[in-house]
Structure formats: C-alpha cells, structure tokens
Design a protein around this motif. Structure first.
Motif, PDB file in Angstrom:
ATOM      1  N   GLU A 188       0.773  -1.160   0.240  1.00  0.00           N
ATOM      2  CA  GLU A 188       0.151   0.101   0.012  1.00  0.00           C
ATOM      3  C   GLU A 188       0.945   1.409  -0.014  1.00  0.00           C
ATOM      4  O   GLU A 188       0.564   2.332  -0.831  1.00  0.00           O
ATOM      5  N   THR A 189       1.849   1.197   0.747  1.00  0.00           N
ATOM      6  CA  THR A 189       2.801   2.385   0.809  1.00  0.00           C
ATOM      7  C   THR A 189       3.570   2.675  -0.441  1.00  0.00           C
ATOM      8  O   THR A 189       3.537   3.790  -1.028  1.00  0.00           O
ATOM      9  N   GLU A 190       3.980   1.580  -1.230  1.00  0.00           N
ATOM     10  CA  GLU A 190       4.683   1.953  -2.503  1.00  0.00           C
ATOM     11  C   GLU A 190       3.658   2.172  -3.656  1.00  0.00           C
ATOM     12  O   GLU A 190       4.025   2.861  -4.436  1.00  0.00           O
ATOM     13  N   ALA A 192       1.234   3.938  -3.249  1.00  0.00           N
ATOM     14  CA  ALA A 192       0.662   5.363  -2.808  1.00  0.00           C
ATOM     15  C   ALA A 192       1.941   6.301  -2.919  1.00  0.00           C
ATOM     16  O   ALA A 192       1.641   7.611  -3.743  1.00  0.00           O
ATOM     17  N   GLY A 193       3.087   5.913  -2.716  1.00  0.00           N
ATOM     18  CA  GLY A 193       3.954   6.886  -2.825  1.00  0.00           C
ATOM     19  C   GLY A 193       5.386   6.636  -3.977  1.00  0.00           C
ATOM     20  O   GLY A 193       6.157   7.102  -3.801  1.00  0.00           O
ATOM     21  N   GLY A 194       4.996   5.475  -4.620  1.00  0.00           N
ATOM     22  CA  GLY A 194       6.250   5.255  -5.418  1.00  0.00           C
ATOM     23  C   GLY A 194       6.997   3.964  -4.986  1.00  0.00           C
ATOM     24  O   GLY A 194       7.126   3.800  -3.838  1.00  0.00           O
ATOM     25  N   PRO A 195       7.804   3.390  -5.813  1.00  0.00           N
ATOM     26  CA  PRO A 195       8.554   2.208  -5.341  1.00  0.00           C
ATOM     27  C   PRO A 195       9.668   2.465  -4.384  1.00  0.00           C
ATOM     28  O   PRO A 195      10.301   1.678  -3.917  1.00  0.00           O
ATOM     29  N   THR A 196      10.127   3.743  -4.248  1.00  0.00           N
ATOM     30  CA  THR A 196      11.052   4.183  -3.475  1.00  0.00           C
ATOM     31  C   THR A 196      10.486   4.795  -1.988  1.00  0.00           C
ATOM     32  O   THR A 196      11.167   5.379  -1.336  1.00  0.00           O
ATOM     33  N   ALA A 197       9.187   4.482  -1.878  1.00  0.00           N
ATOM     34  CA  ALA A 197       8.584   5.273  -0.779  1.00  0.00           C
ATOM     35  C   ALA A 197       9.242   4.718   0.549  1.00  0.00           C
ATOM     36  O   ALA A 197       9.234   5.347   1.500  1.00  0.00           O
ATOM     37  N   LEU A 198       9.433   3.266   0.620  1.00  0.00           N
ATOM     38  CA  LEU A 198      10.245   2.807   1.753  1.00  0.00           C
ATOM     39  C   LEU A 198      11.826   2.715   1.907  1.00  0.00           C
ATOM     40  O   LEU A 198      12.402   2.108   2.730  1.00  0.00           O
ATOM     41  N   SER A 199      12.173   3.269   0.781  1.00  0.00           N
ATOM     42  CA  SER A 199      13.802   3.341   0.584  1.00  0.00           C
ATOM     43  C   SER A 199      14.342   4.358   1.485  1.00  0.00           C
ATOM     44  O   SER A 199      13.914   5.476   1.416  1.00  0.00           O
ATOM     45  N   LEU A 200      15.609   3.917   1.968  1.00  0.00           N
ATOM     46  CA  LEU A 200      16.445   5.141   2.709  1.00  0.00           C
ATOM     47  C   LEU A 200      17.482   5.555   1.602  1.00  0.00           C
ATOM     48  O   LEU A 200      18.208   4.929   1.028  1.00  0.00           O
ATOM     49  N   PRO A 201      17.196   6.739   1.233  1.00  0.00           N
ATOM     50  CA  PRO A 201      18.166   7.387   0.268  1.00  0.00           C
ATOM     51  C   PRO A 201      19.706   7.190   0.538  1.00  0.00           C
ATOM     52  O   PRO A 201      20.078   7.042   1.749  1.00  0.00           O
ATOM     53  N   LEU A 215       2.682   0.886  -8.594  1.00  0.00           N
ATOM     54  CA  LEU A 215       2.921  -0.497  -8.040  1.00  0.00           C
ATOM     55  C   LEU A 215       3.597  -1.057  -8.955  1.00  0.00           C
ATOM     56  O   LEU A 215       4.570  -1.993  -8.708  1.00  0.00           O
ATOM     57  N   GLN A 216       3.404  -0.857 -10.451  1.00  0.00           N
ATOM     58  CA  GLN A 216       3.781  -1.854 -11.563  1.00  0.00           C
ATOM     59  C   GLN A 216       5.521  -1.519 -11.403  1.00  0.00           C
ATOM     60  O   GLN A 216       6.297  -2.550 -12.025  1.00  0.00           O
TER      61      GLN A 216
END
Length: 341
Positions: A188-190, A192-201, A215-216
């Motif tokens: 759900e988070t990715e 809504a916010g894109g595939p990097t929503a949970l990534s740490l830059p 999501l794709q």
C-alpha cells in the motif's frame, strides 16, 4: 610436488579468505604461496528495520495473554519495579541492535520516525492485531506526540502502543498475522508513494515519496520462513488477505510463490521470472534463498529470524530437526537479498 601445475581456487562471499590463505601458505612453503584476489562489487543501499519499527508502522497490537504474546508464568510474583523493568528490558534489546547498526552506518538513522498514529487502547488484554495502523503518511514528517517516548537523541521515537506490544510479543513464534499486515503495508505504501517510498536514500535523509511509477515498478518481496509447512501457511494467509488484495488492486495483481527443496524444479524456477507490469511478486522461501540462489528483482526482504537446522538431542541420543534463531552471519546474508532491482 606430484602435480606442480595444479591450481585450486576457493570462492566464497562470506568465508575468511585470510584464514585460508594463511593455512595454505604454511602448507605450501611460506608467505605468498597462496594468493588472495578480491573483486570489488557494487552494493545497493539497504535500510534495516526491526520488530519495533514494524509494530510502529503497522499499528499491530499484541495484548497480554493472546496467541502472539509471551507465555504467562503462573507462579510469577509481582516485583516492586513492575512494568518499568519489563519495558526497559524490552527496549534494551532494541537499543543494542540499533546501536550496532549505527556503529556500522552512523548516517542511516538520521530520518525522523513518527509515533503511533493513535493513542494506545486502555486495555492491553484486547484481541491481538487491532490498532490504528495506516500505511499512508507514516514515513514522513516530524515525530508525533501521541503518547510517544523519546528514547535518546540518536534513537527514533516510538509510541506507547508499540512499547507495550514489544513488551508482550513472543519473538520466537512465527507471527503470520504480523507478516500479512507488514506485506499489506509495504504494498500500500509503495502503491501510494512510488517504489522508493520505503527506501532510505544513500545520503541518509528522509524516505523518498517521489519515486513515481506506482505499483508496477515495485520490486519483489522475499519472505524467509522456516519450512514447507510454514511457507504454505504464510502463502494462504496472504492469499486470503482482503487488506493485501485491496492494497494491490485485486488478487490478480499478486503473484505468490513458495520456494523450498520439496518443490519440483519447474516450480522453483518460477521465482526467477519477472512478473508483468502491475503485478507484485512475493516469494516465501526457506534458507535455500539465503546463499544458494539470487532473485535479482527482490527489493524488500522480510526475515522471520528463525531457521530449522539439524541438531543433536542429548536426552534421547538422536539427531533431529530443530527450530532456532538464525546466526548473525545468516541474518546479514539474508539482508543482502534485498539488494536487487
């Protein structure tokens, strides 16, 4: 020697190369007899999250006396320190792990982690799993104040709900409900916010919500469980999850794949196939995915922290398969499974 042209090459990503080199140097006649060749490679940045982070983000509640809580001691006598001692002990485990992580990568935890999205319930004997977890908005903004306790200048802030659940939870049990909640949260988070929503830059800032693509473009999720029965139960829990189906946009947008040694080779091979656009691949595997294979589109790893290994039962005098905690080396190897993409 008998075969002066013989060359022996030992290759491993985890072995102590210097120890092997010293052994062969001593056997072959002196320093330098056995050379060590190091091939540098690229390592993707990995963000480490622990049990307390999962409880915080998902809002998952573990009440006293529930099926996911620690067994109660019938003869336990009350102490003068009471809950504060238990809570401090619960947090000490987190602080030690997080301190070790910060020592290795001091910039990795500069981002603010928000508190629980709602006040904790009055009763902590409530049914487990209930809570105010919401995937949207939990990875941005300053820490909220809803009963949160700041545990130090360099440590994230956690809500009272998270600390109570951390105190109650049985870490040694395989919590299938929490795994289902976490996978749903990730999807759900990715979405809504894109595939990097949970990534740490790489710079160590806030998690990015501007990756775009939806999501794709999300990578595969790899879940480590202990055996075939546990894998099947996890897959069924994800298949029957209305929360996960809603987060993915329908069950057709999910590809759930088990992976263990008992599957035919053709079925095992399916985990390497990339899904079509708009479909999220989720692989539930034993430790066969730890060192034996590499699934190159994995971007998220969920590690239950348990493994089944052959051990010796001294009381019965037989060898048997035992479930135990994974070693730190194995956990580090599993962590590397999330570097694909």
């Amino acid at each position: 020697g008998r075969a002066p042209g013989l060359k022996v090459v030992l290759m491993s990503a985890t072995a102590d190369a210097e120890a092997f080199a010293a052994y062969f140097d001593a056997s072959l006649g002196g320093p330098g007899a056995a050379g060590v060749i190091t091939i540098p490679g690229f390592t993707h940045p990995v963000r480490d999250l622990f049990l307390e982070d999962v409880l915080e983000y998902t809002g998952f509640v573990v009440g006293r006396g529930g099926k996911w809580s620690k067994p109660r001691k019938a003869s336990a006598a009350p102490t003068t320190t009471g809950r504060m001692t238990t809570k401090a002990d619960a947090y000490a485990g987190y602080a030690g792990r997080r301190a070790a992580q910060e020592a290795e990568a001091p910039d990795a935890w500069d981002a603010d982690v928000p508190a629980a999205p709602q006040d904790p319930p009055d009763s902590w004997d409530a049914e487990e799993g209930e809570g105010g977890g919401n995937a949207r908005g939990l990875l941005k903004g300053p820490a909220a104040s809803n009963g949160a306790k700041n545990r130090g200048p360099s440590l994230p802030t956690y809500g009272e709900q998270t600390m109570r659940s951390l105190e109650n939870i049985d870490e040694a049990s395989l919590n299938y409900e929490l795994v289902e909640r976490l996978v749903s949260y990730i999807v759900e988070t990715e979405a809504a916010g894109g595939p990097t929503a949970l990534s740490l830059p790489p710079s160590g800032g806030h998690p990015s919500g501007s990756g775009g693509g939806g999501l794709q473009d999300g990578g595969a999720i790899l879940i480590f469980m202990t055996g075939a029965a546990e894998i099947d139960r996890t897959v069924r829990a994800l298949q029957n999850s209305s929360r996960l189906a809603a987060a993915a946009g329908g069950t057709a947008a999910l590809r759930l794949l088990p992976l263990h040694g008992g599957l035919p080779p053709a079925h095992q091979q399916r985990v390497f196939d990339r899904p079509p656009p708009g479909v999220r691949k989720i692989v539930v595997a034993t430790n066969v995915a730890e060192t034996s294979i590499t699934i190159d589109d994995v971007t998220t790893v969920i590690d239950a922290g348990r493994v089944k290994e052959m051990g010796y039962d001294s009381a019965r005098g037989i060898a048997c398969l035992q479930e135990t905690w994974v070693s730190q080396a194995a956990a580090q190897q599993r962590r590397g499974g999330g570097g694909g993409g």
